[in-house]
Design an enzyme around this catalytic site. Sequence first.
Site, PDB file in Angstrom:
ATOM      1  N   ASP A  38      47.644  30.131  48.800  1.00  0.00           N
ATOM      2  CA  ASP A  38      48.153  31.486  48.626  1.00  0.00           C
ATOM      3  C   ASP A  38      49.636  31.395  48.339  1.00  0.00           C
ATOM      4  O   ASP A  38      50.289  30.413  48.714  1.00  0.00           O
ATOM      5  CB  ASP A  38      47.912  32.329  49.891  1.00  0.00           C
ATOM      6  CG  ASP A  38      47.860  33.821  49.602  1.00  0.00           C
ATOM      7  OD1 ASP A  38      46.754  34.386  49.563  1.00  0.00           O
ATOM      8  OD2 ASP A  38      48.943  34.414  49.404  1.00  0.00           O
ATOM      9  N   VAL A  63      49.058  30.814  41.778  1.00  0.00           N
ATOM     10  CA  VAL A  63      48.037  30.312  40.847  1.00  0.00           C
ATOM     11  C   VAL A  63      48.331  30.662  39.397  1.00  0.00           C
ATOM     12  O   VAL A  63      47.693  30.133  38.487  1.00  0.00           O
ATOM     13  CB  VAL A  63      46.635  30.812  41.229  1.00  0.00           C
ATOM     14  CG1 VAL A  63      46.227  30.307  42.604  1.00  0.00           C
ATOM     15  CG2 VAL A  63      46.528  32.329  41.135  1.00  0.00           C
ATOM     16  N   ASN A  89      39.740  32.904  43.952  1.00  0.00           N
ATOM     17  CA  ASN A  89      39.676  34.257  44.519  1.00  0.00           C
ATOM     18  C   ASN A  89      40.990  35.030  44.386  1.00  0.00           C
ATOM     19  O   ASN A  89      40.977  36.263  44.416  1.00  0.00           O
ATOM     20  CB  ASN A  89      39.293  34.159  46.000  1.00  0.00           C
ATOM     21  CG  ASN A  89      39.460  35.456  46.735  1.00  0.00           C
ATOM     22  OD1 ASN A  89      38.656  36.383  46.610  1.00  0.00           O
ATOM     23  ND2 ASN A  89      40.543  35.567  47.517  1.00  0.00           N
ATOM     24  N   SER A 142      34.298  46.034  38.850  1.00  0.00           N
ATOM     25  CA  SER A 142      35.253  46.536  37.865  1.00  0.00           C
ATOM     26  C   SER A 142      35.317  45.653  36.623  1.00  0.00           C
ATOM     27  O   SER A 142      35.981  45.999  35.648  1.00  0.00           O
ATOM     28  CB  SER A 142      36.653  46.645  38.490  1.00  0.00           C
ATOM     29  OG  SER A 142      36.660  47.596  39.531  1.00  0.00           O
ATOM     30  N   TYR A 153      43.209  45.907  35.501  1.00  0.00           N
ATOM     31  CA  TYR A 153      42.293  45.233  36.424  1.00  0.00           C
ATOM     32  C   TYR A 153      40.909  45.115  35.802  1.00  0.00           C
ATOM     33  O   TYR A 153      40.262  44.064  35.899  1.00  0.00           O
ATOM     34  CB  TYR A 153      42.240  46.024  37.732  1.00  0.00           C
ATOM     35  CG  TYR A 153      41.509  45.331  38.852  1.00  0.00           C
ATOM     36  CD1 TYR A 153      42.079  44.246  39.513  1.00  0.00           C
ATOM     37  CD2 TYR A 153      40.256  45.784  39.287  1.00  0.00           C
ATOM     38  CE1 TYR A 153      41.425  43.618  40.562  1.00  0.00           C
ATOM     39  CE2 TYR A 153      39.594  45.163  40.333  1.00  0.00           C
ATOM     40  CZ  TYR A 153      40.181  44.082  40.973  1.00  0.00           C
ATOM     41  OH  TYR A 153      39.519  43.459  42.002  1.00  0.00           O
ATOM     42  N   THR A 188      39.959  45.198  52.438  1.00  0.00           N
ATOM     43  CA  THR A 188      40.950  44.123  52.356  1.00  0.00           C
ATOM     44  C   THR A 188      42.344  44.725  52.364  1.00  0.00           C
ATOM     45  O   THR A 188      42.524  45.943  52.330  1.00  0.00           O
ATOM     46  CB  THR A 188      40.775  43.314  51.052  1.00  0.00           C
ATOM     47  OG1 THR A 188      41.126  44.149  49.936  1.00  0.00           O
ATOM     48  CG2 THR A 188      39.347  42.807  50.887  1.00  0.00           C
TER      49      THR A 188
END
Length: 255
Positions: A38, A63, A89, A142, A153, A188
Site C-alpha cells: 500500500d 502501484v 486490488n 462499475s 472509475y 470500505t
Amino acid sequence: MADRFKGKVVIVTGSASGIGEATARRFVAEGAKVVLVDRNKDTLEKVAKSLPADQVMACAVDVSESRAVDGMVTAVVDRFGRLDVIVNNAGVHVGGDPASITDEEWRTVMSSDVDGVFYGCRAALPHLEKTRGSIVNTASVSGTGGDWGMSPYNAAKGAVVNLTRALALDLGKKGVRVNAVCPSLTRTGMTEDMMGDKELLAKFAERIPLGRVCEPEEVAAVIAFLASQDASFMTGANVAVDGGVSASNGQPPQE
C-alpha cells in the site's frame, strides 16, 4: 479454516484497508506468507503489526509507479524464493460531472486502477509461470455497467474487466490463471461517507436482491477461492460479488 495456501506466497495490493486488508487476513488465516502492499505506510504498518510477524512482509509502494512495482516483486521473491498469487486490488475513485473532471483526476484514476493492475501482472508473471500461479484482480460492477457521475472509475474498472479476459487468453498455456472479482457497494474506507447516508443506503438496498451492502470479508472469500486450486479450471472470469445486482435488467421492483 483449511490451509489451502500453506507454503504459498501471496502479494495483496491496497492491503492497508477495506477489501485488501480483509483479503490479506484471509490468506494469512489459510496459511500463506502474505506481502502487504500500500502507499499509505502508517496504516499499512498497523495492519502488518496485527498479523503474525513470521507470515507477513509490508511494502510501502505506489502501484502507479512501474519501477516501484518491479522492485517490490523482486524483493518478495528474494526473501521468500517464490511467488504463487498476486491480488491486484489497489485503486482510487474520482467522480463528478464529466465536464468538470480534470486531466489530473482522470490520470490519477487510470494510473492507479488500470496501470497499477497491469504493472503488477507484468512484474509477477515470470515468477507465476514457475509456480503455475494465479492472478486475481479487483474490478467492480462499475466495470460491467455504467453509473451516474462515475465516468473515470467506470472506464478504469471496465478496462480491468477486459484486461483480465485478455491476460487469461495469453497466459493460460503458461499455466497462469487470471480472474477478477466485481463487487457492488462494499463497506470500505472508500465508501465510508456513503455508509452514513441512510436514505442512499435504502435506495441501494432496494436494488440489491439480498437487501444490504457487501462486507469486505465476503469479497475476500471469493478472491481466496479464485486463487486456490478449488478454482483450478477457472480463468478469464469476472465474478460478480454483488448481492444479485447484475441479475437485474434495470427495471424497478414491483409490489
